[in-house]
Design an enzyme around this catalytic site. Sequence first.
Site, PDB file in Angstrom:
ATOM      1  N   TYR A 142      49.881  50.336-153.340  1.00 26.48           N
ATOM      2  CA  TYR A 142      50.742  51.141-152.250  1.00 26.48           C
ATOM      3  C   TYR A 142      50.885  52.252-152.717  1.00 26.48           C
ATOM      4  O   TYR A 142      51.355  53.338-151.656  1.00 26.48           O
ATOM      5  CB  TYR A 142      52.051  50.213-151.869  1.00 26.48           C
ATOM      6  CG  TYR A 142      51.566  48.944-151.028  1.00 26.48           C
ATOM      7  CD1 TYR A 142      50.464  48.439-150.628  1.00 26.48           C
ATOM      8  CD2 TYR A 142      52.660  48.096-150.872  1.00 26.48           C
ATOM      9  CE1 TYR A 142      50.136  47.386-150.304  1.00 26.48           C
ATOM     10  CE2 TYR A 142      52.480  46.902-150.341  1.00 26.48           C
ATOM     11  CZ  TYR A 142      51.067  46.442-149.896  1.00 26.48           C
ATOM     12  OH  TYR A 142      50.731  45.159-149.615  1.00 26.48           O
ATOM     13  N   LYS A 192      46.080  38.495-160.709  1.00 25.24           N
ATOM     14  CA  LYS A 192      44.662  38.112-160.537  1.00 25.24           C
ATOM     15  C   LYS A 192      43.687  38.374-161.538  1.00 25.24           C
ATOM     16  O   LYS A 192      42.799  39.404-161.619  1.00 25.24           O
ATOM     17  CB  LYS A 192      44.135  38.770-159.226  1.00 25.24           C
ATOM     18  CG  LYS A 192      42.679  38.296-158.506  1.00 25.24           C
ATOM     19  CD  LYS A 192      42.751  37.026-158.088  1.00 25.24           C
ATOM     20  CE  LYS A 192      41.168  36.724-157.641  1.00 25.24           C
ATOM     21  NZ  LYS A 192      41.039  35.490-157.301  1.00 25.24           N
ATOM     22  N   ASP A 225      45.752  33.597-155.541  1.00 26.37           N
ATOM     23  CA  ASP A 225      45.112  32.733-154.627  1.00 26.37           C
ATOM     24  C   ASP A 225      45.654  31.301-154.649  1.00 26.37           C
ATOM     25  O   ASP A 225      45.746  30.525-153.689  1.00 26.37           O
ATOM     26  CB  ASP A 225      43.588  32.708-154.588  1.00 26.37           C
ATOM     27  CG  ASP A 225      42.882  32.811-156.012  1.00 26.37           C
ATOM     28  OD1 ASP A 225      43.834  33.061-157.025  1.00 26.37           O
ATOM     29  OD2 ASP A 225      41.600  32.813-156.197  1.00 26.37           O
ATOM     30  N   ASP A 249      54.484  41.305-151.653  1.00 23.61           N
ATOM     31  CA  ASP A 249      54.394  41.623-150.273  1.00 23.61           C
ATOM     32  C   ASP A 249      53.824  40.471-149.332  1.00 23.61           C
ATOM     33  O   ASP A 249      54.509  39.901-148.446  1.00 23.61           O
ATOM     34  CB  ASP A 249      53.665  42.942-149.667  1.00 23.61           C
ATOM     35  CG  ASP A 249      53.845  43.606-148.350  1.00 23.61           C
ATOM     36  OD1 ASP A 249      54.635  42.846-147.580  1.00 23.61           O
ATOM     37  OD2 ASP A 249      53.254  44.467-147.992  1.00 23.61           O
ATOM     38  N   ASP A 253      56.291  37.047-147.565  1.00 25.39           N
ATOM     39  CA  ASP A 253      56.169  36.431-146.304  1.00 25.39           C
ATOM     40  C   ASP A 253      55.883  35.044-145.907  1.00 25.39           C
ATOM     41  O   ASP A 253      56.303  34.384-145.231  1.00 25.39           O
ATOM     42  CB  ASP A 253      55.394  37.525-145.561  1.00 25.39           C
ATOM     43  CG  ASP A 253      56.115  38.608-144.949  1.00 25.39           C
ATOM     44  OD1 ASP A 253      57.307  39.129-145.299  1.00 25.39           O
ATOM     45  OD2 ASP A 253      55.636  39.371-144.010  1.00 25.39           O
TER      46      ASP A 253
END
Length: 358
Positions: A142, A192, A225, A249, A253
């Site tokens: 970001y 990852k 994942d 992020d 959620d």
Amino acid sequence: MNYNIVVLDGDGIGPEICAGAIKVLNAVGKKFGHDFNFEHRLIGGCAIDKCGVPLPEETVKACLASDSVLLGAVGGYKWDNLPVDVRPEKGLLGIRKAMGLYSNIRPAKLWSSLANASPLKYELVKDGVEIIIVRELTGGIYFGERGKGFDTMSGEYAWDTEKYSVAEIERITRIACELAMKRSKKIISVDKANVLESSRLWRKTVHAYAQKHYPEITVEDMLVDNTAMQIVKNPAQFDVVVTSNIFGDILSDEAAQVTGSIGMLASSSLGDGTRGLYEPIHGSAPDIAGKDIANPVATILAAAMMLRDSFGLTKECAAIESAVQKVLEEGWRTADIMQDGAKKVKGSEMAALIAERI
Ligand code: NAD
């Protein structure tokens, strides 16, 4: 002890829910012999209306001079069409930056008495769930270099960069380890690493830092994942999870949804010192503002986190959490978490019930 708390009520339901948290903090102060002093300052839409900017200089000064900051929420229809630079949300980014906050901690807690509110099967959540996601907040993709262009081979293209330094990974690992030391002494680090170079550095650094500074802590790695699957398959296996900005992020959620009730979830942002910014995860809910139906529990739990994580008041934090649990077990509910056979109360009544049980 004396604690100076800046309250940024903000917009919409912000003032109502902050009033609820203040009521509960005052009850804690009375019971445990602390003086909590509250200083209200402007942020967001109300600051735009009064001062022309979403984050007045005076607000920043007060926050930097405080022991900690409690925030309601910002934003609303009234300011939706303003230019991006003077939108209420700019105030939030500004205060996080001014206070040097680089981590975001979101406990997604499902209280066993609200297990029915979860979209997951009852058997998976019946004993309650608490997933604490520690998200790196000021680095990664970001904030990395980005660009766009055009060439005759590929046509229009765009790119973003995920970049982390050892220092950035170490400081977020420290925050996760500090939390884990007060809990299960176990962290799950999400990355990852099977694909990304930045994740391989993340993994190596988290292990090295935790082993050197927190040898009692067990670090387990999980690919992002797989984490997304495990959160819905077996949410009870998680305690403290540490991860990068973008993964945090998305996963925070997802974890919030597992609890099924946005009005019950708190979050904190911390930096190097003990001062933090504590807030509910929900927004200013302009659709229900001023009706005294907003659930104040998320903000009350944010205040509880402040007591534990900024002031080291562990017993006082636990007193708030068990008061919330008692009120839920007794069947009191605000409209957003109402269930068959429960007793419906207004937002201010919910806060008063919790304060009485401290
Ligand atoms: P929201 O979280 O404000 O509301 C989503 C839904 O949840 C609404 O139906 C609302 O009534 C309900 N809800 C939220 N909090 C509740 C509570 N405590 N009790 C009962 N019901 C509750 O999200 P939104 O509608 O997308 O955004 C509204 C405004 O809030 C926008 O201006 C947005 O930019 C802003 N916002 C601010 C923050 C923040 O201050 N941190 C975060 C998210 C959104």
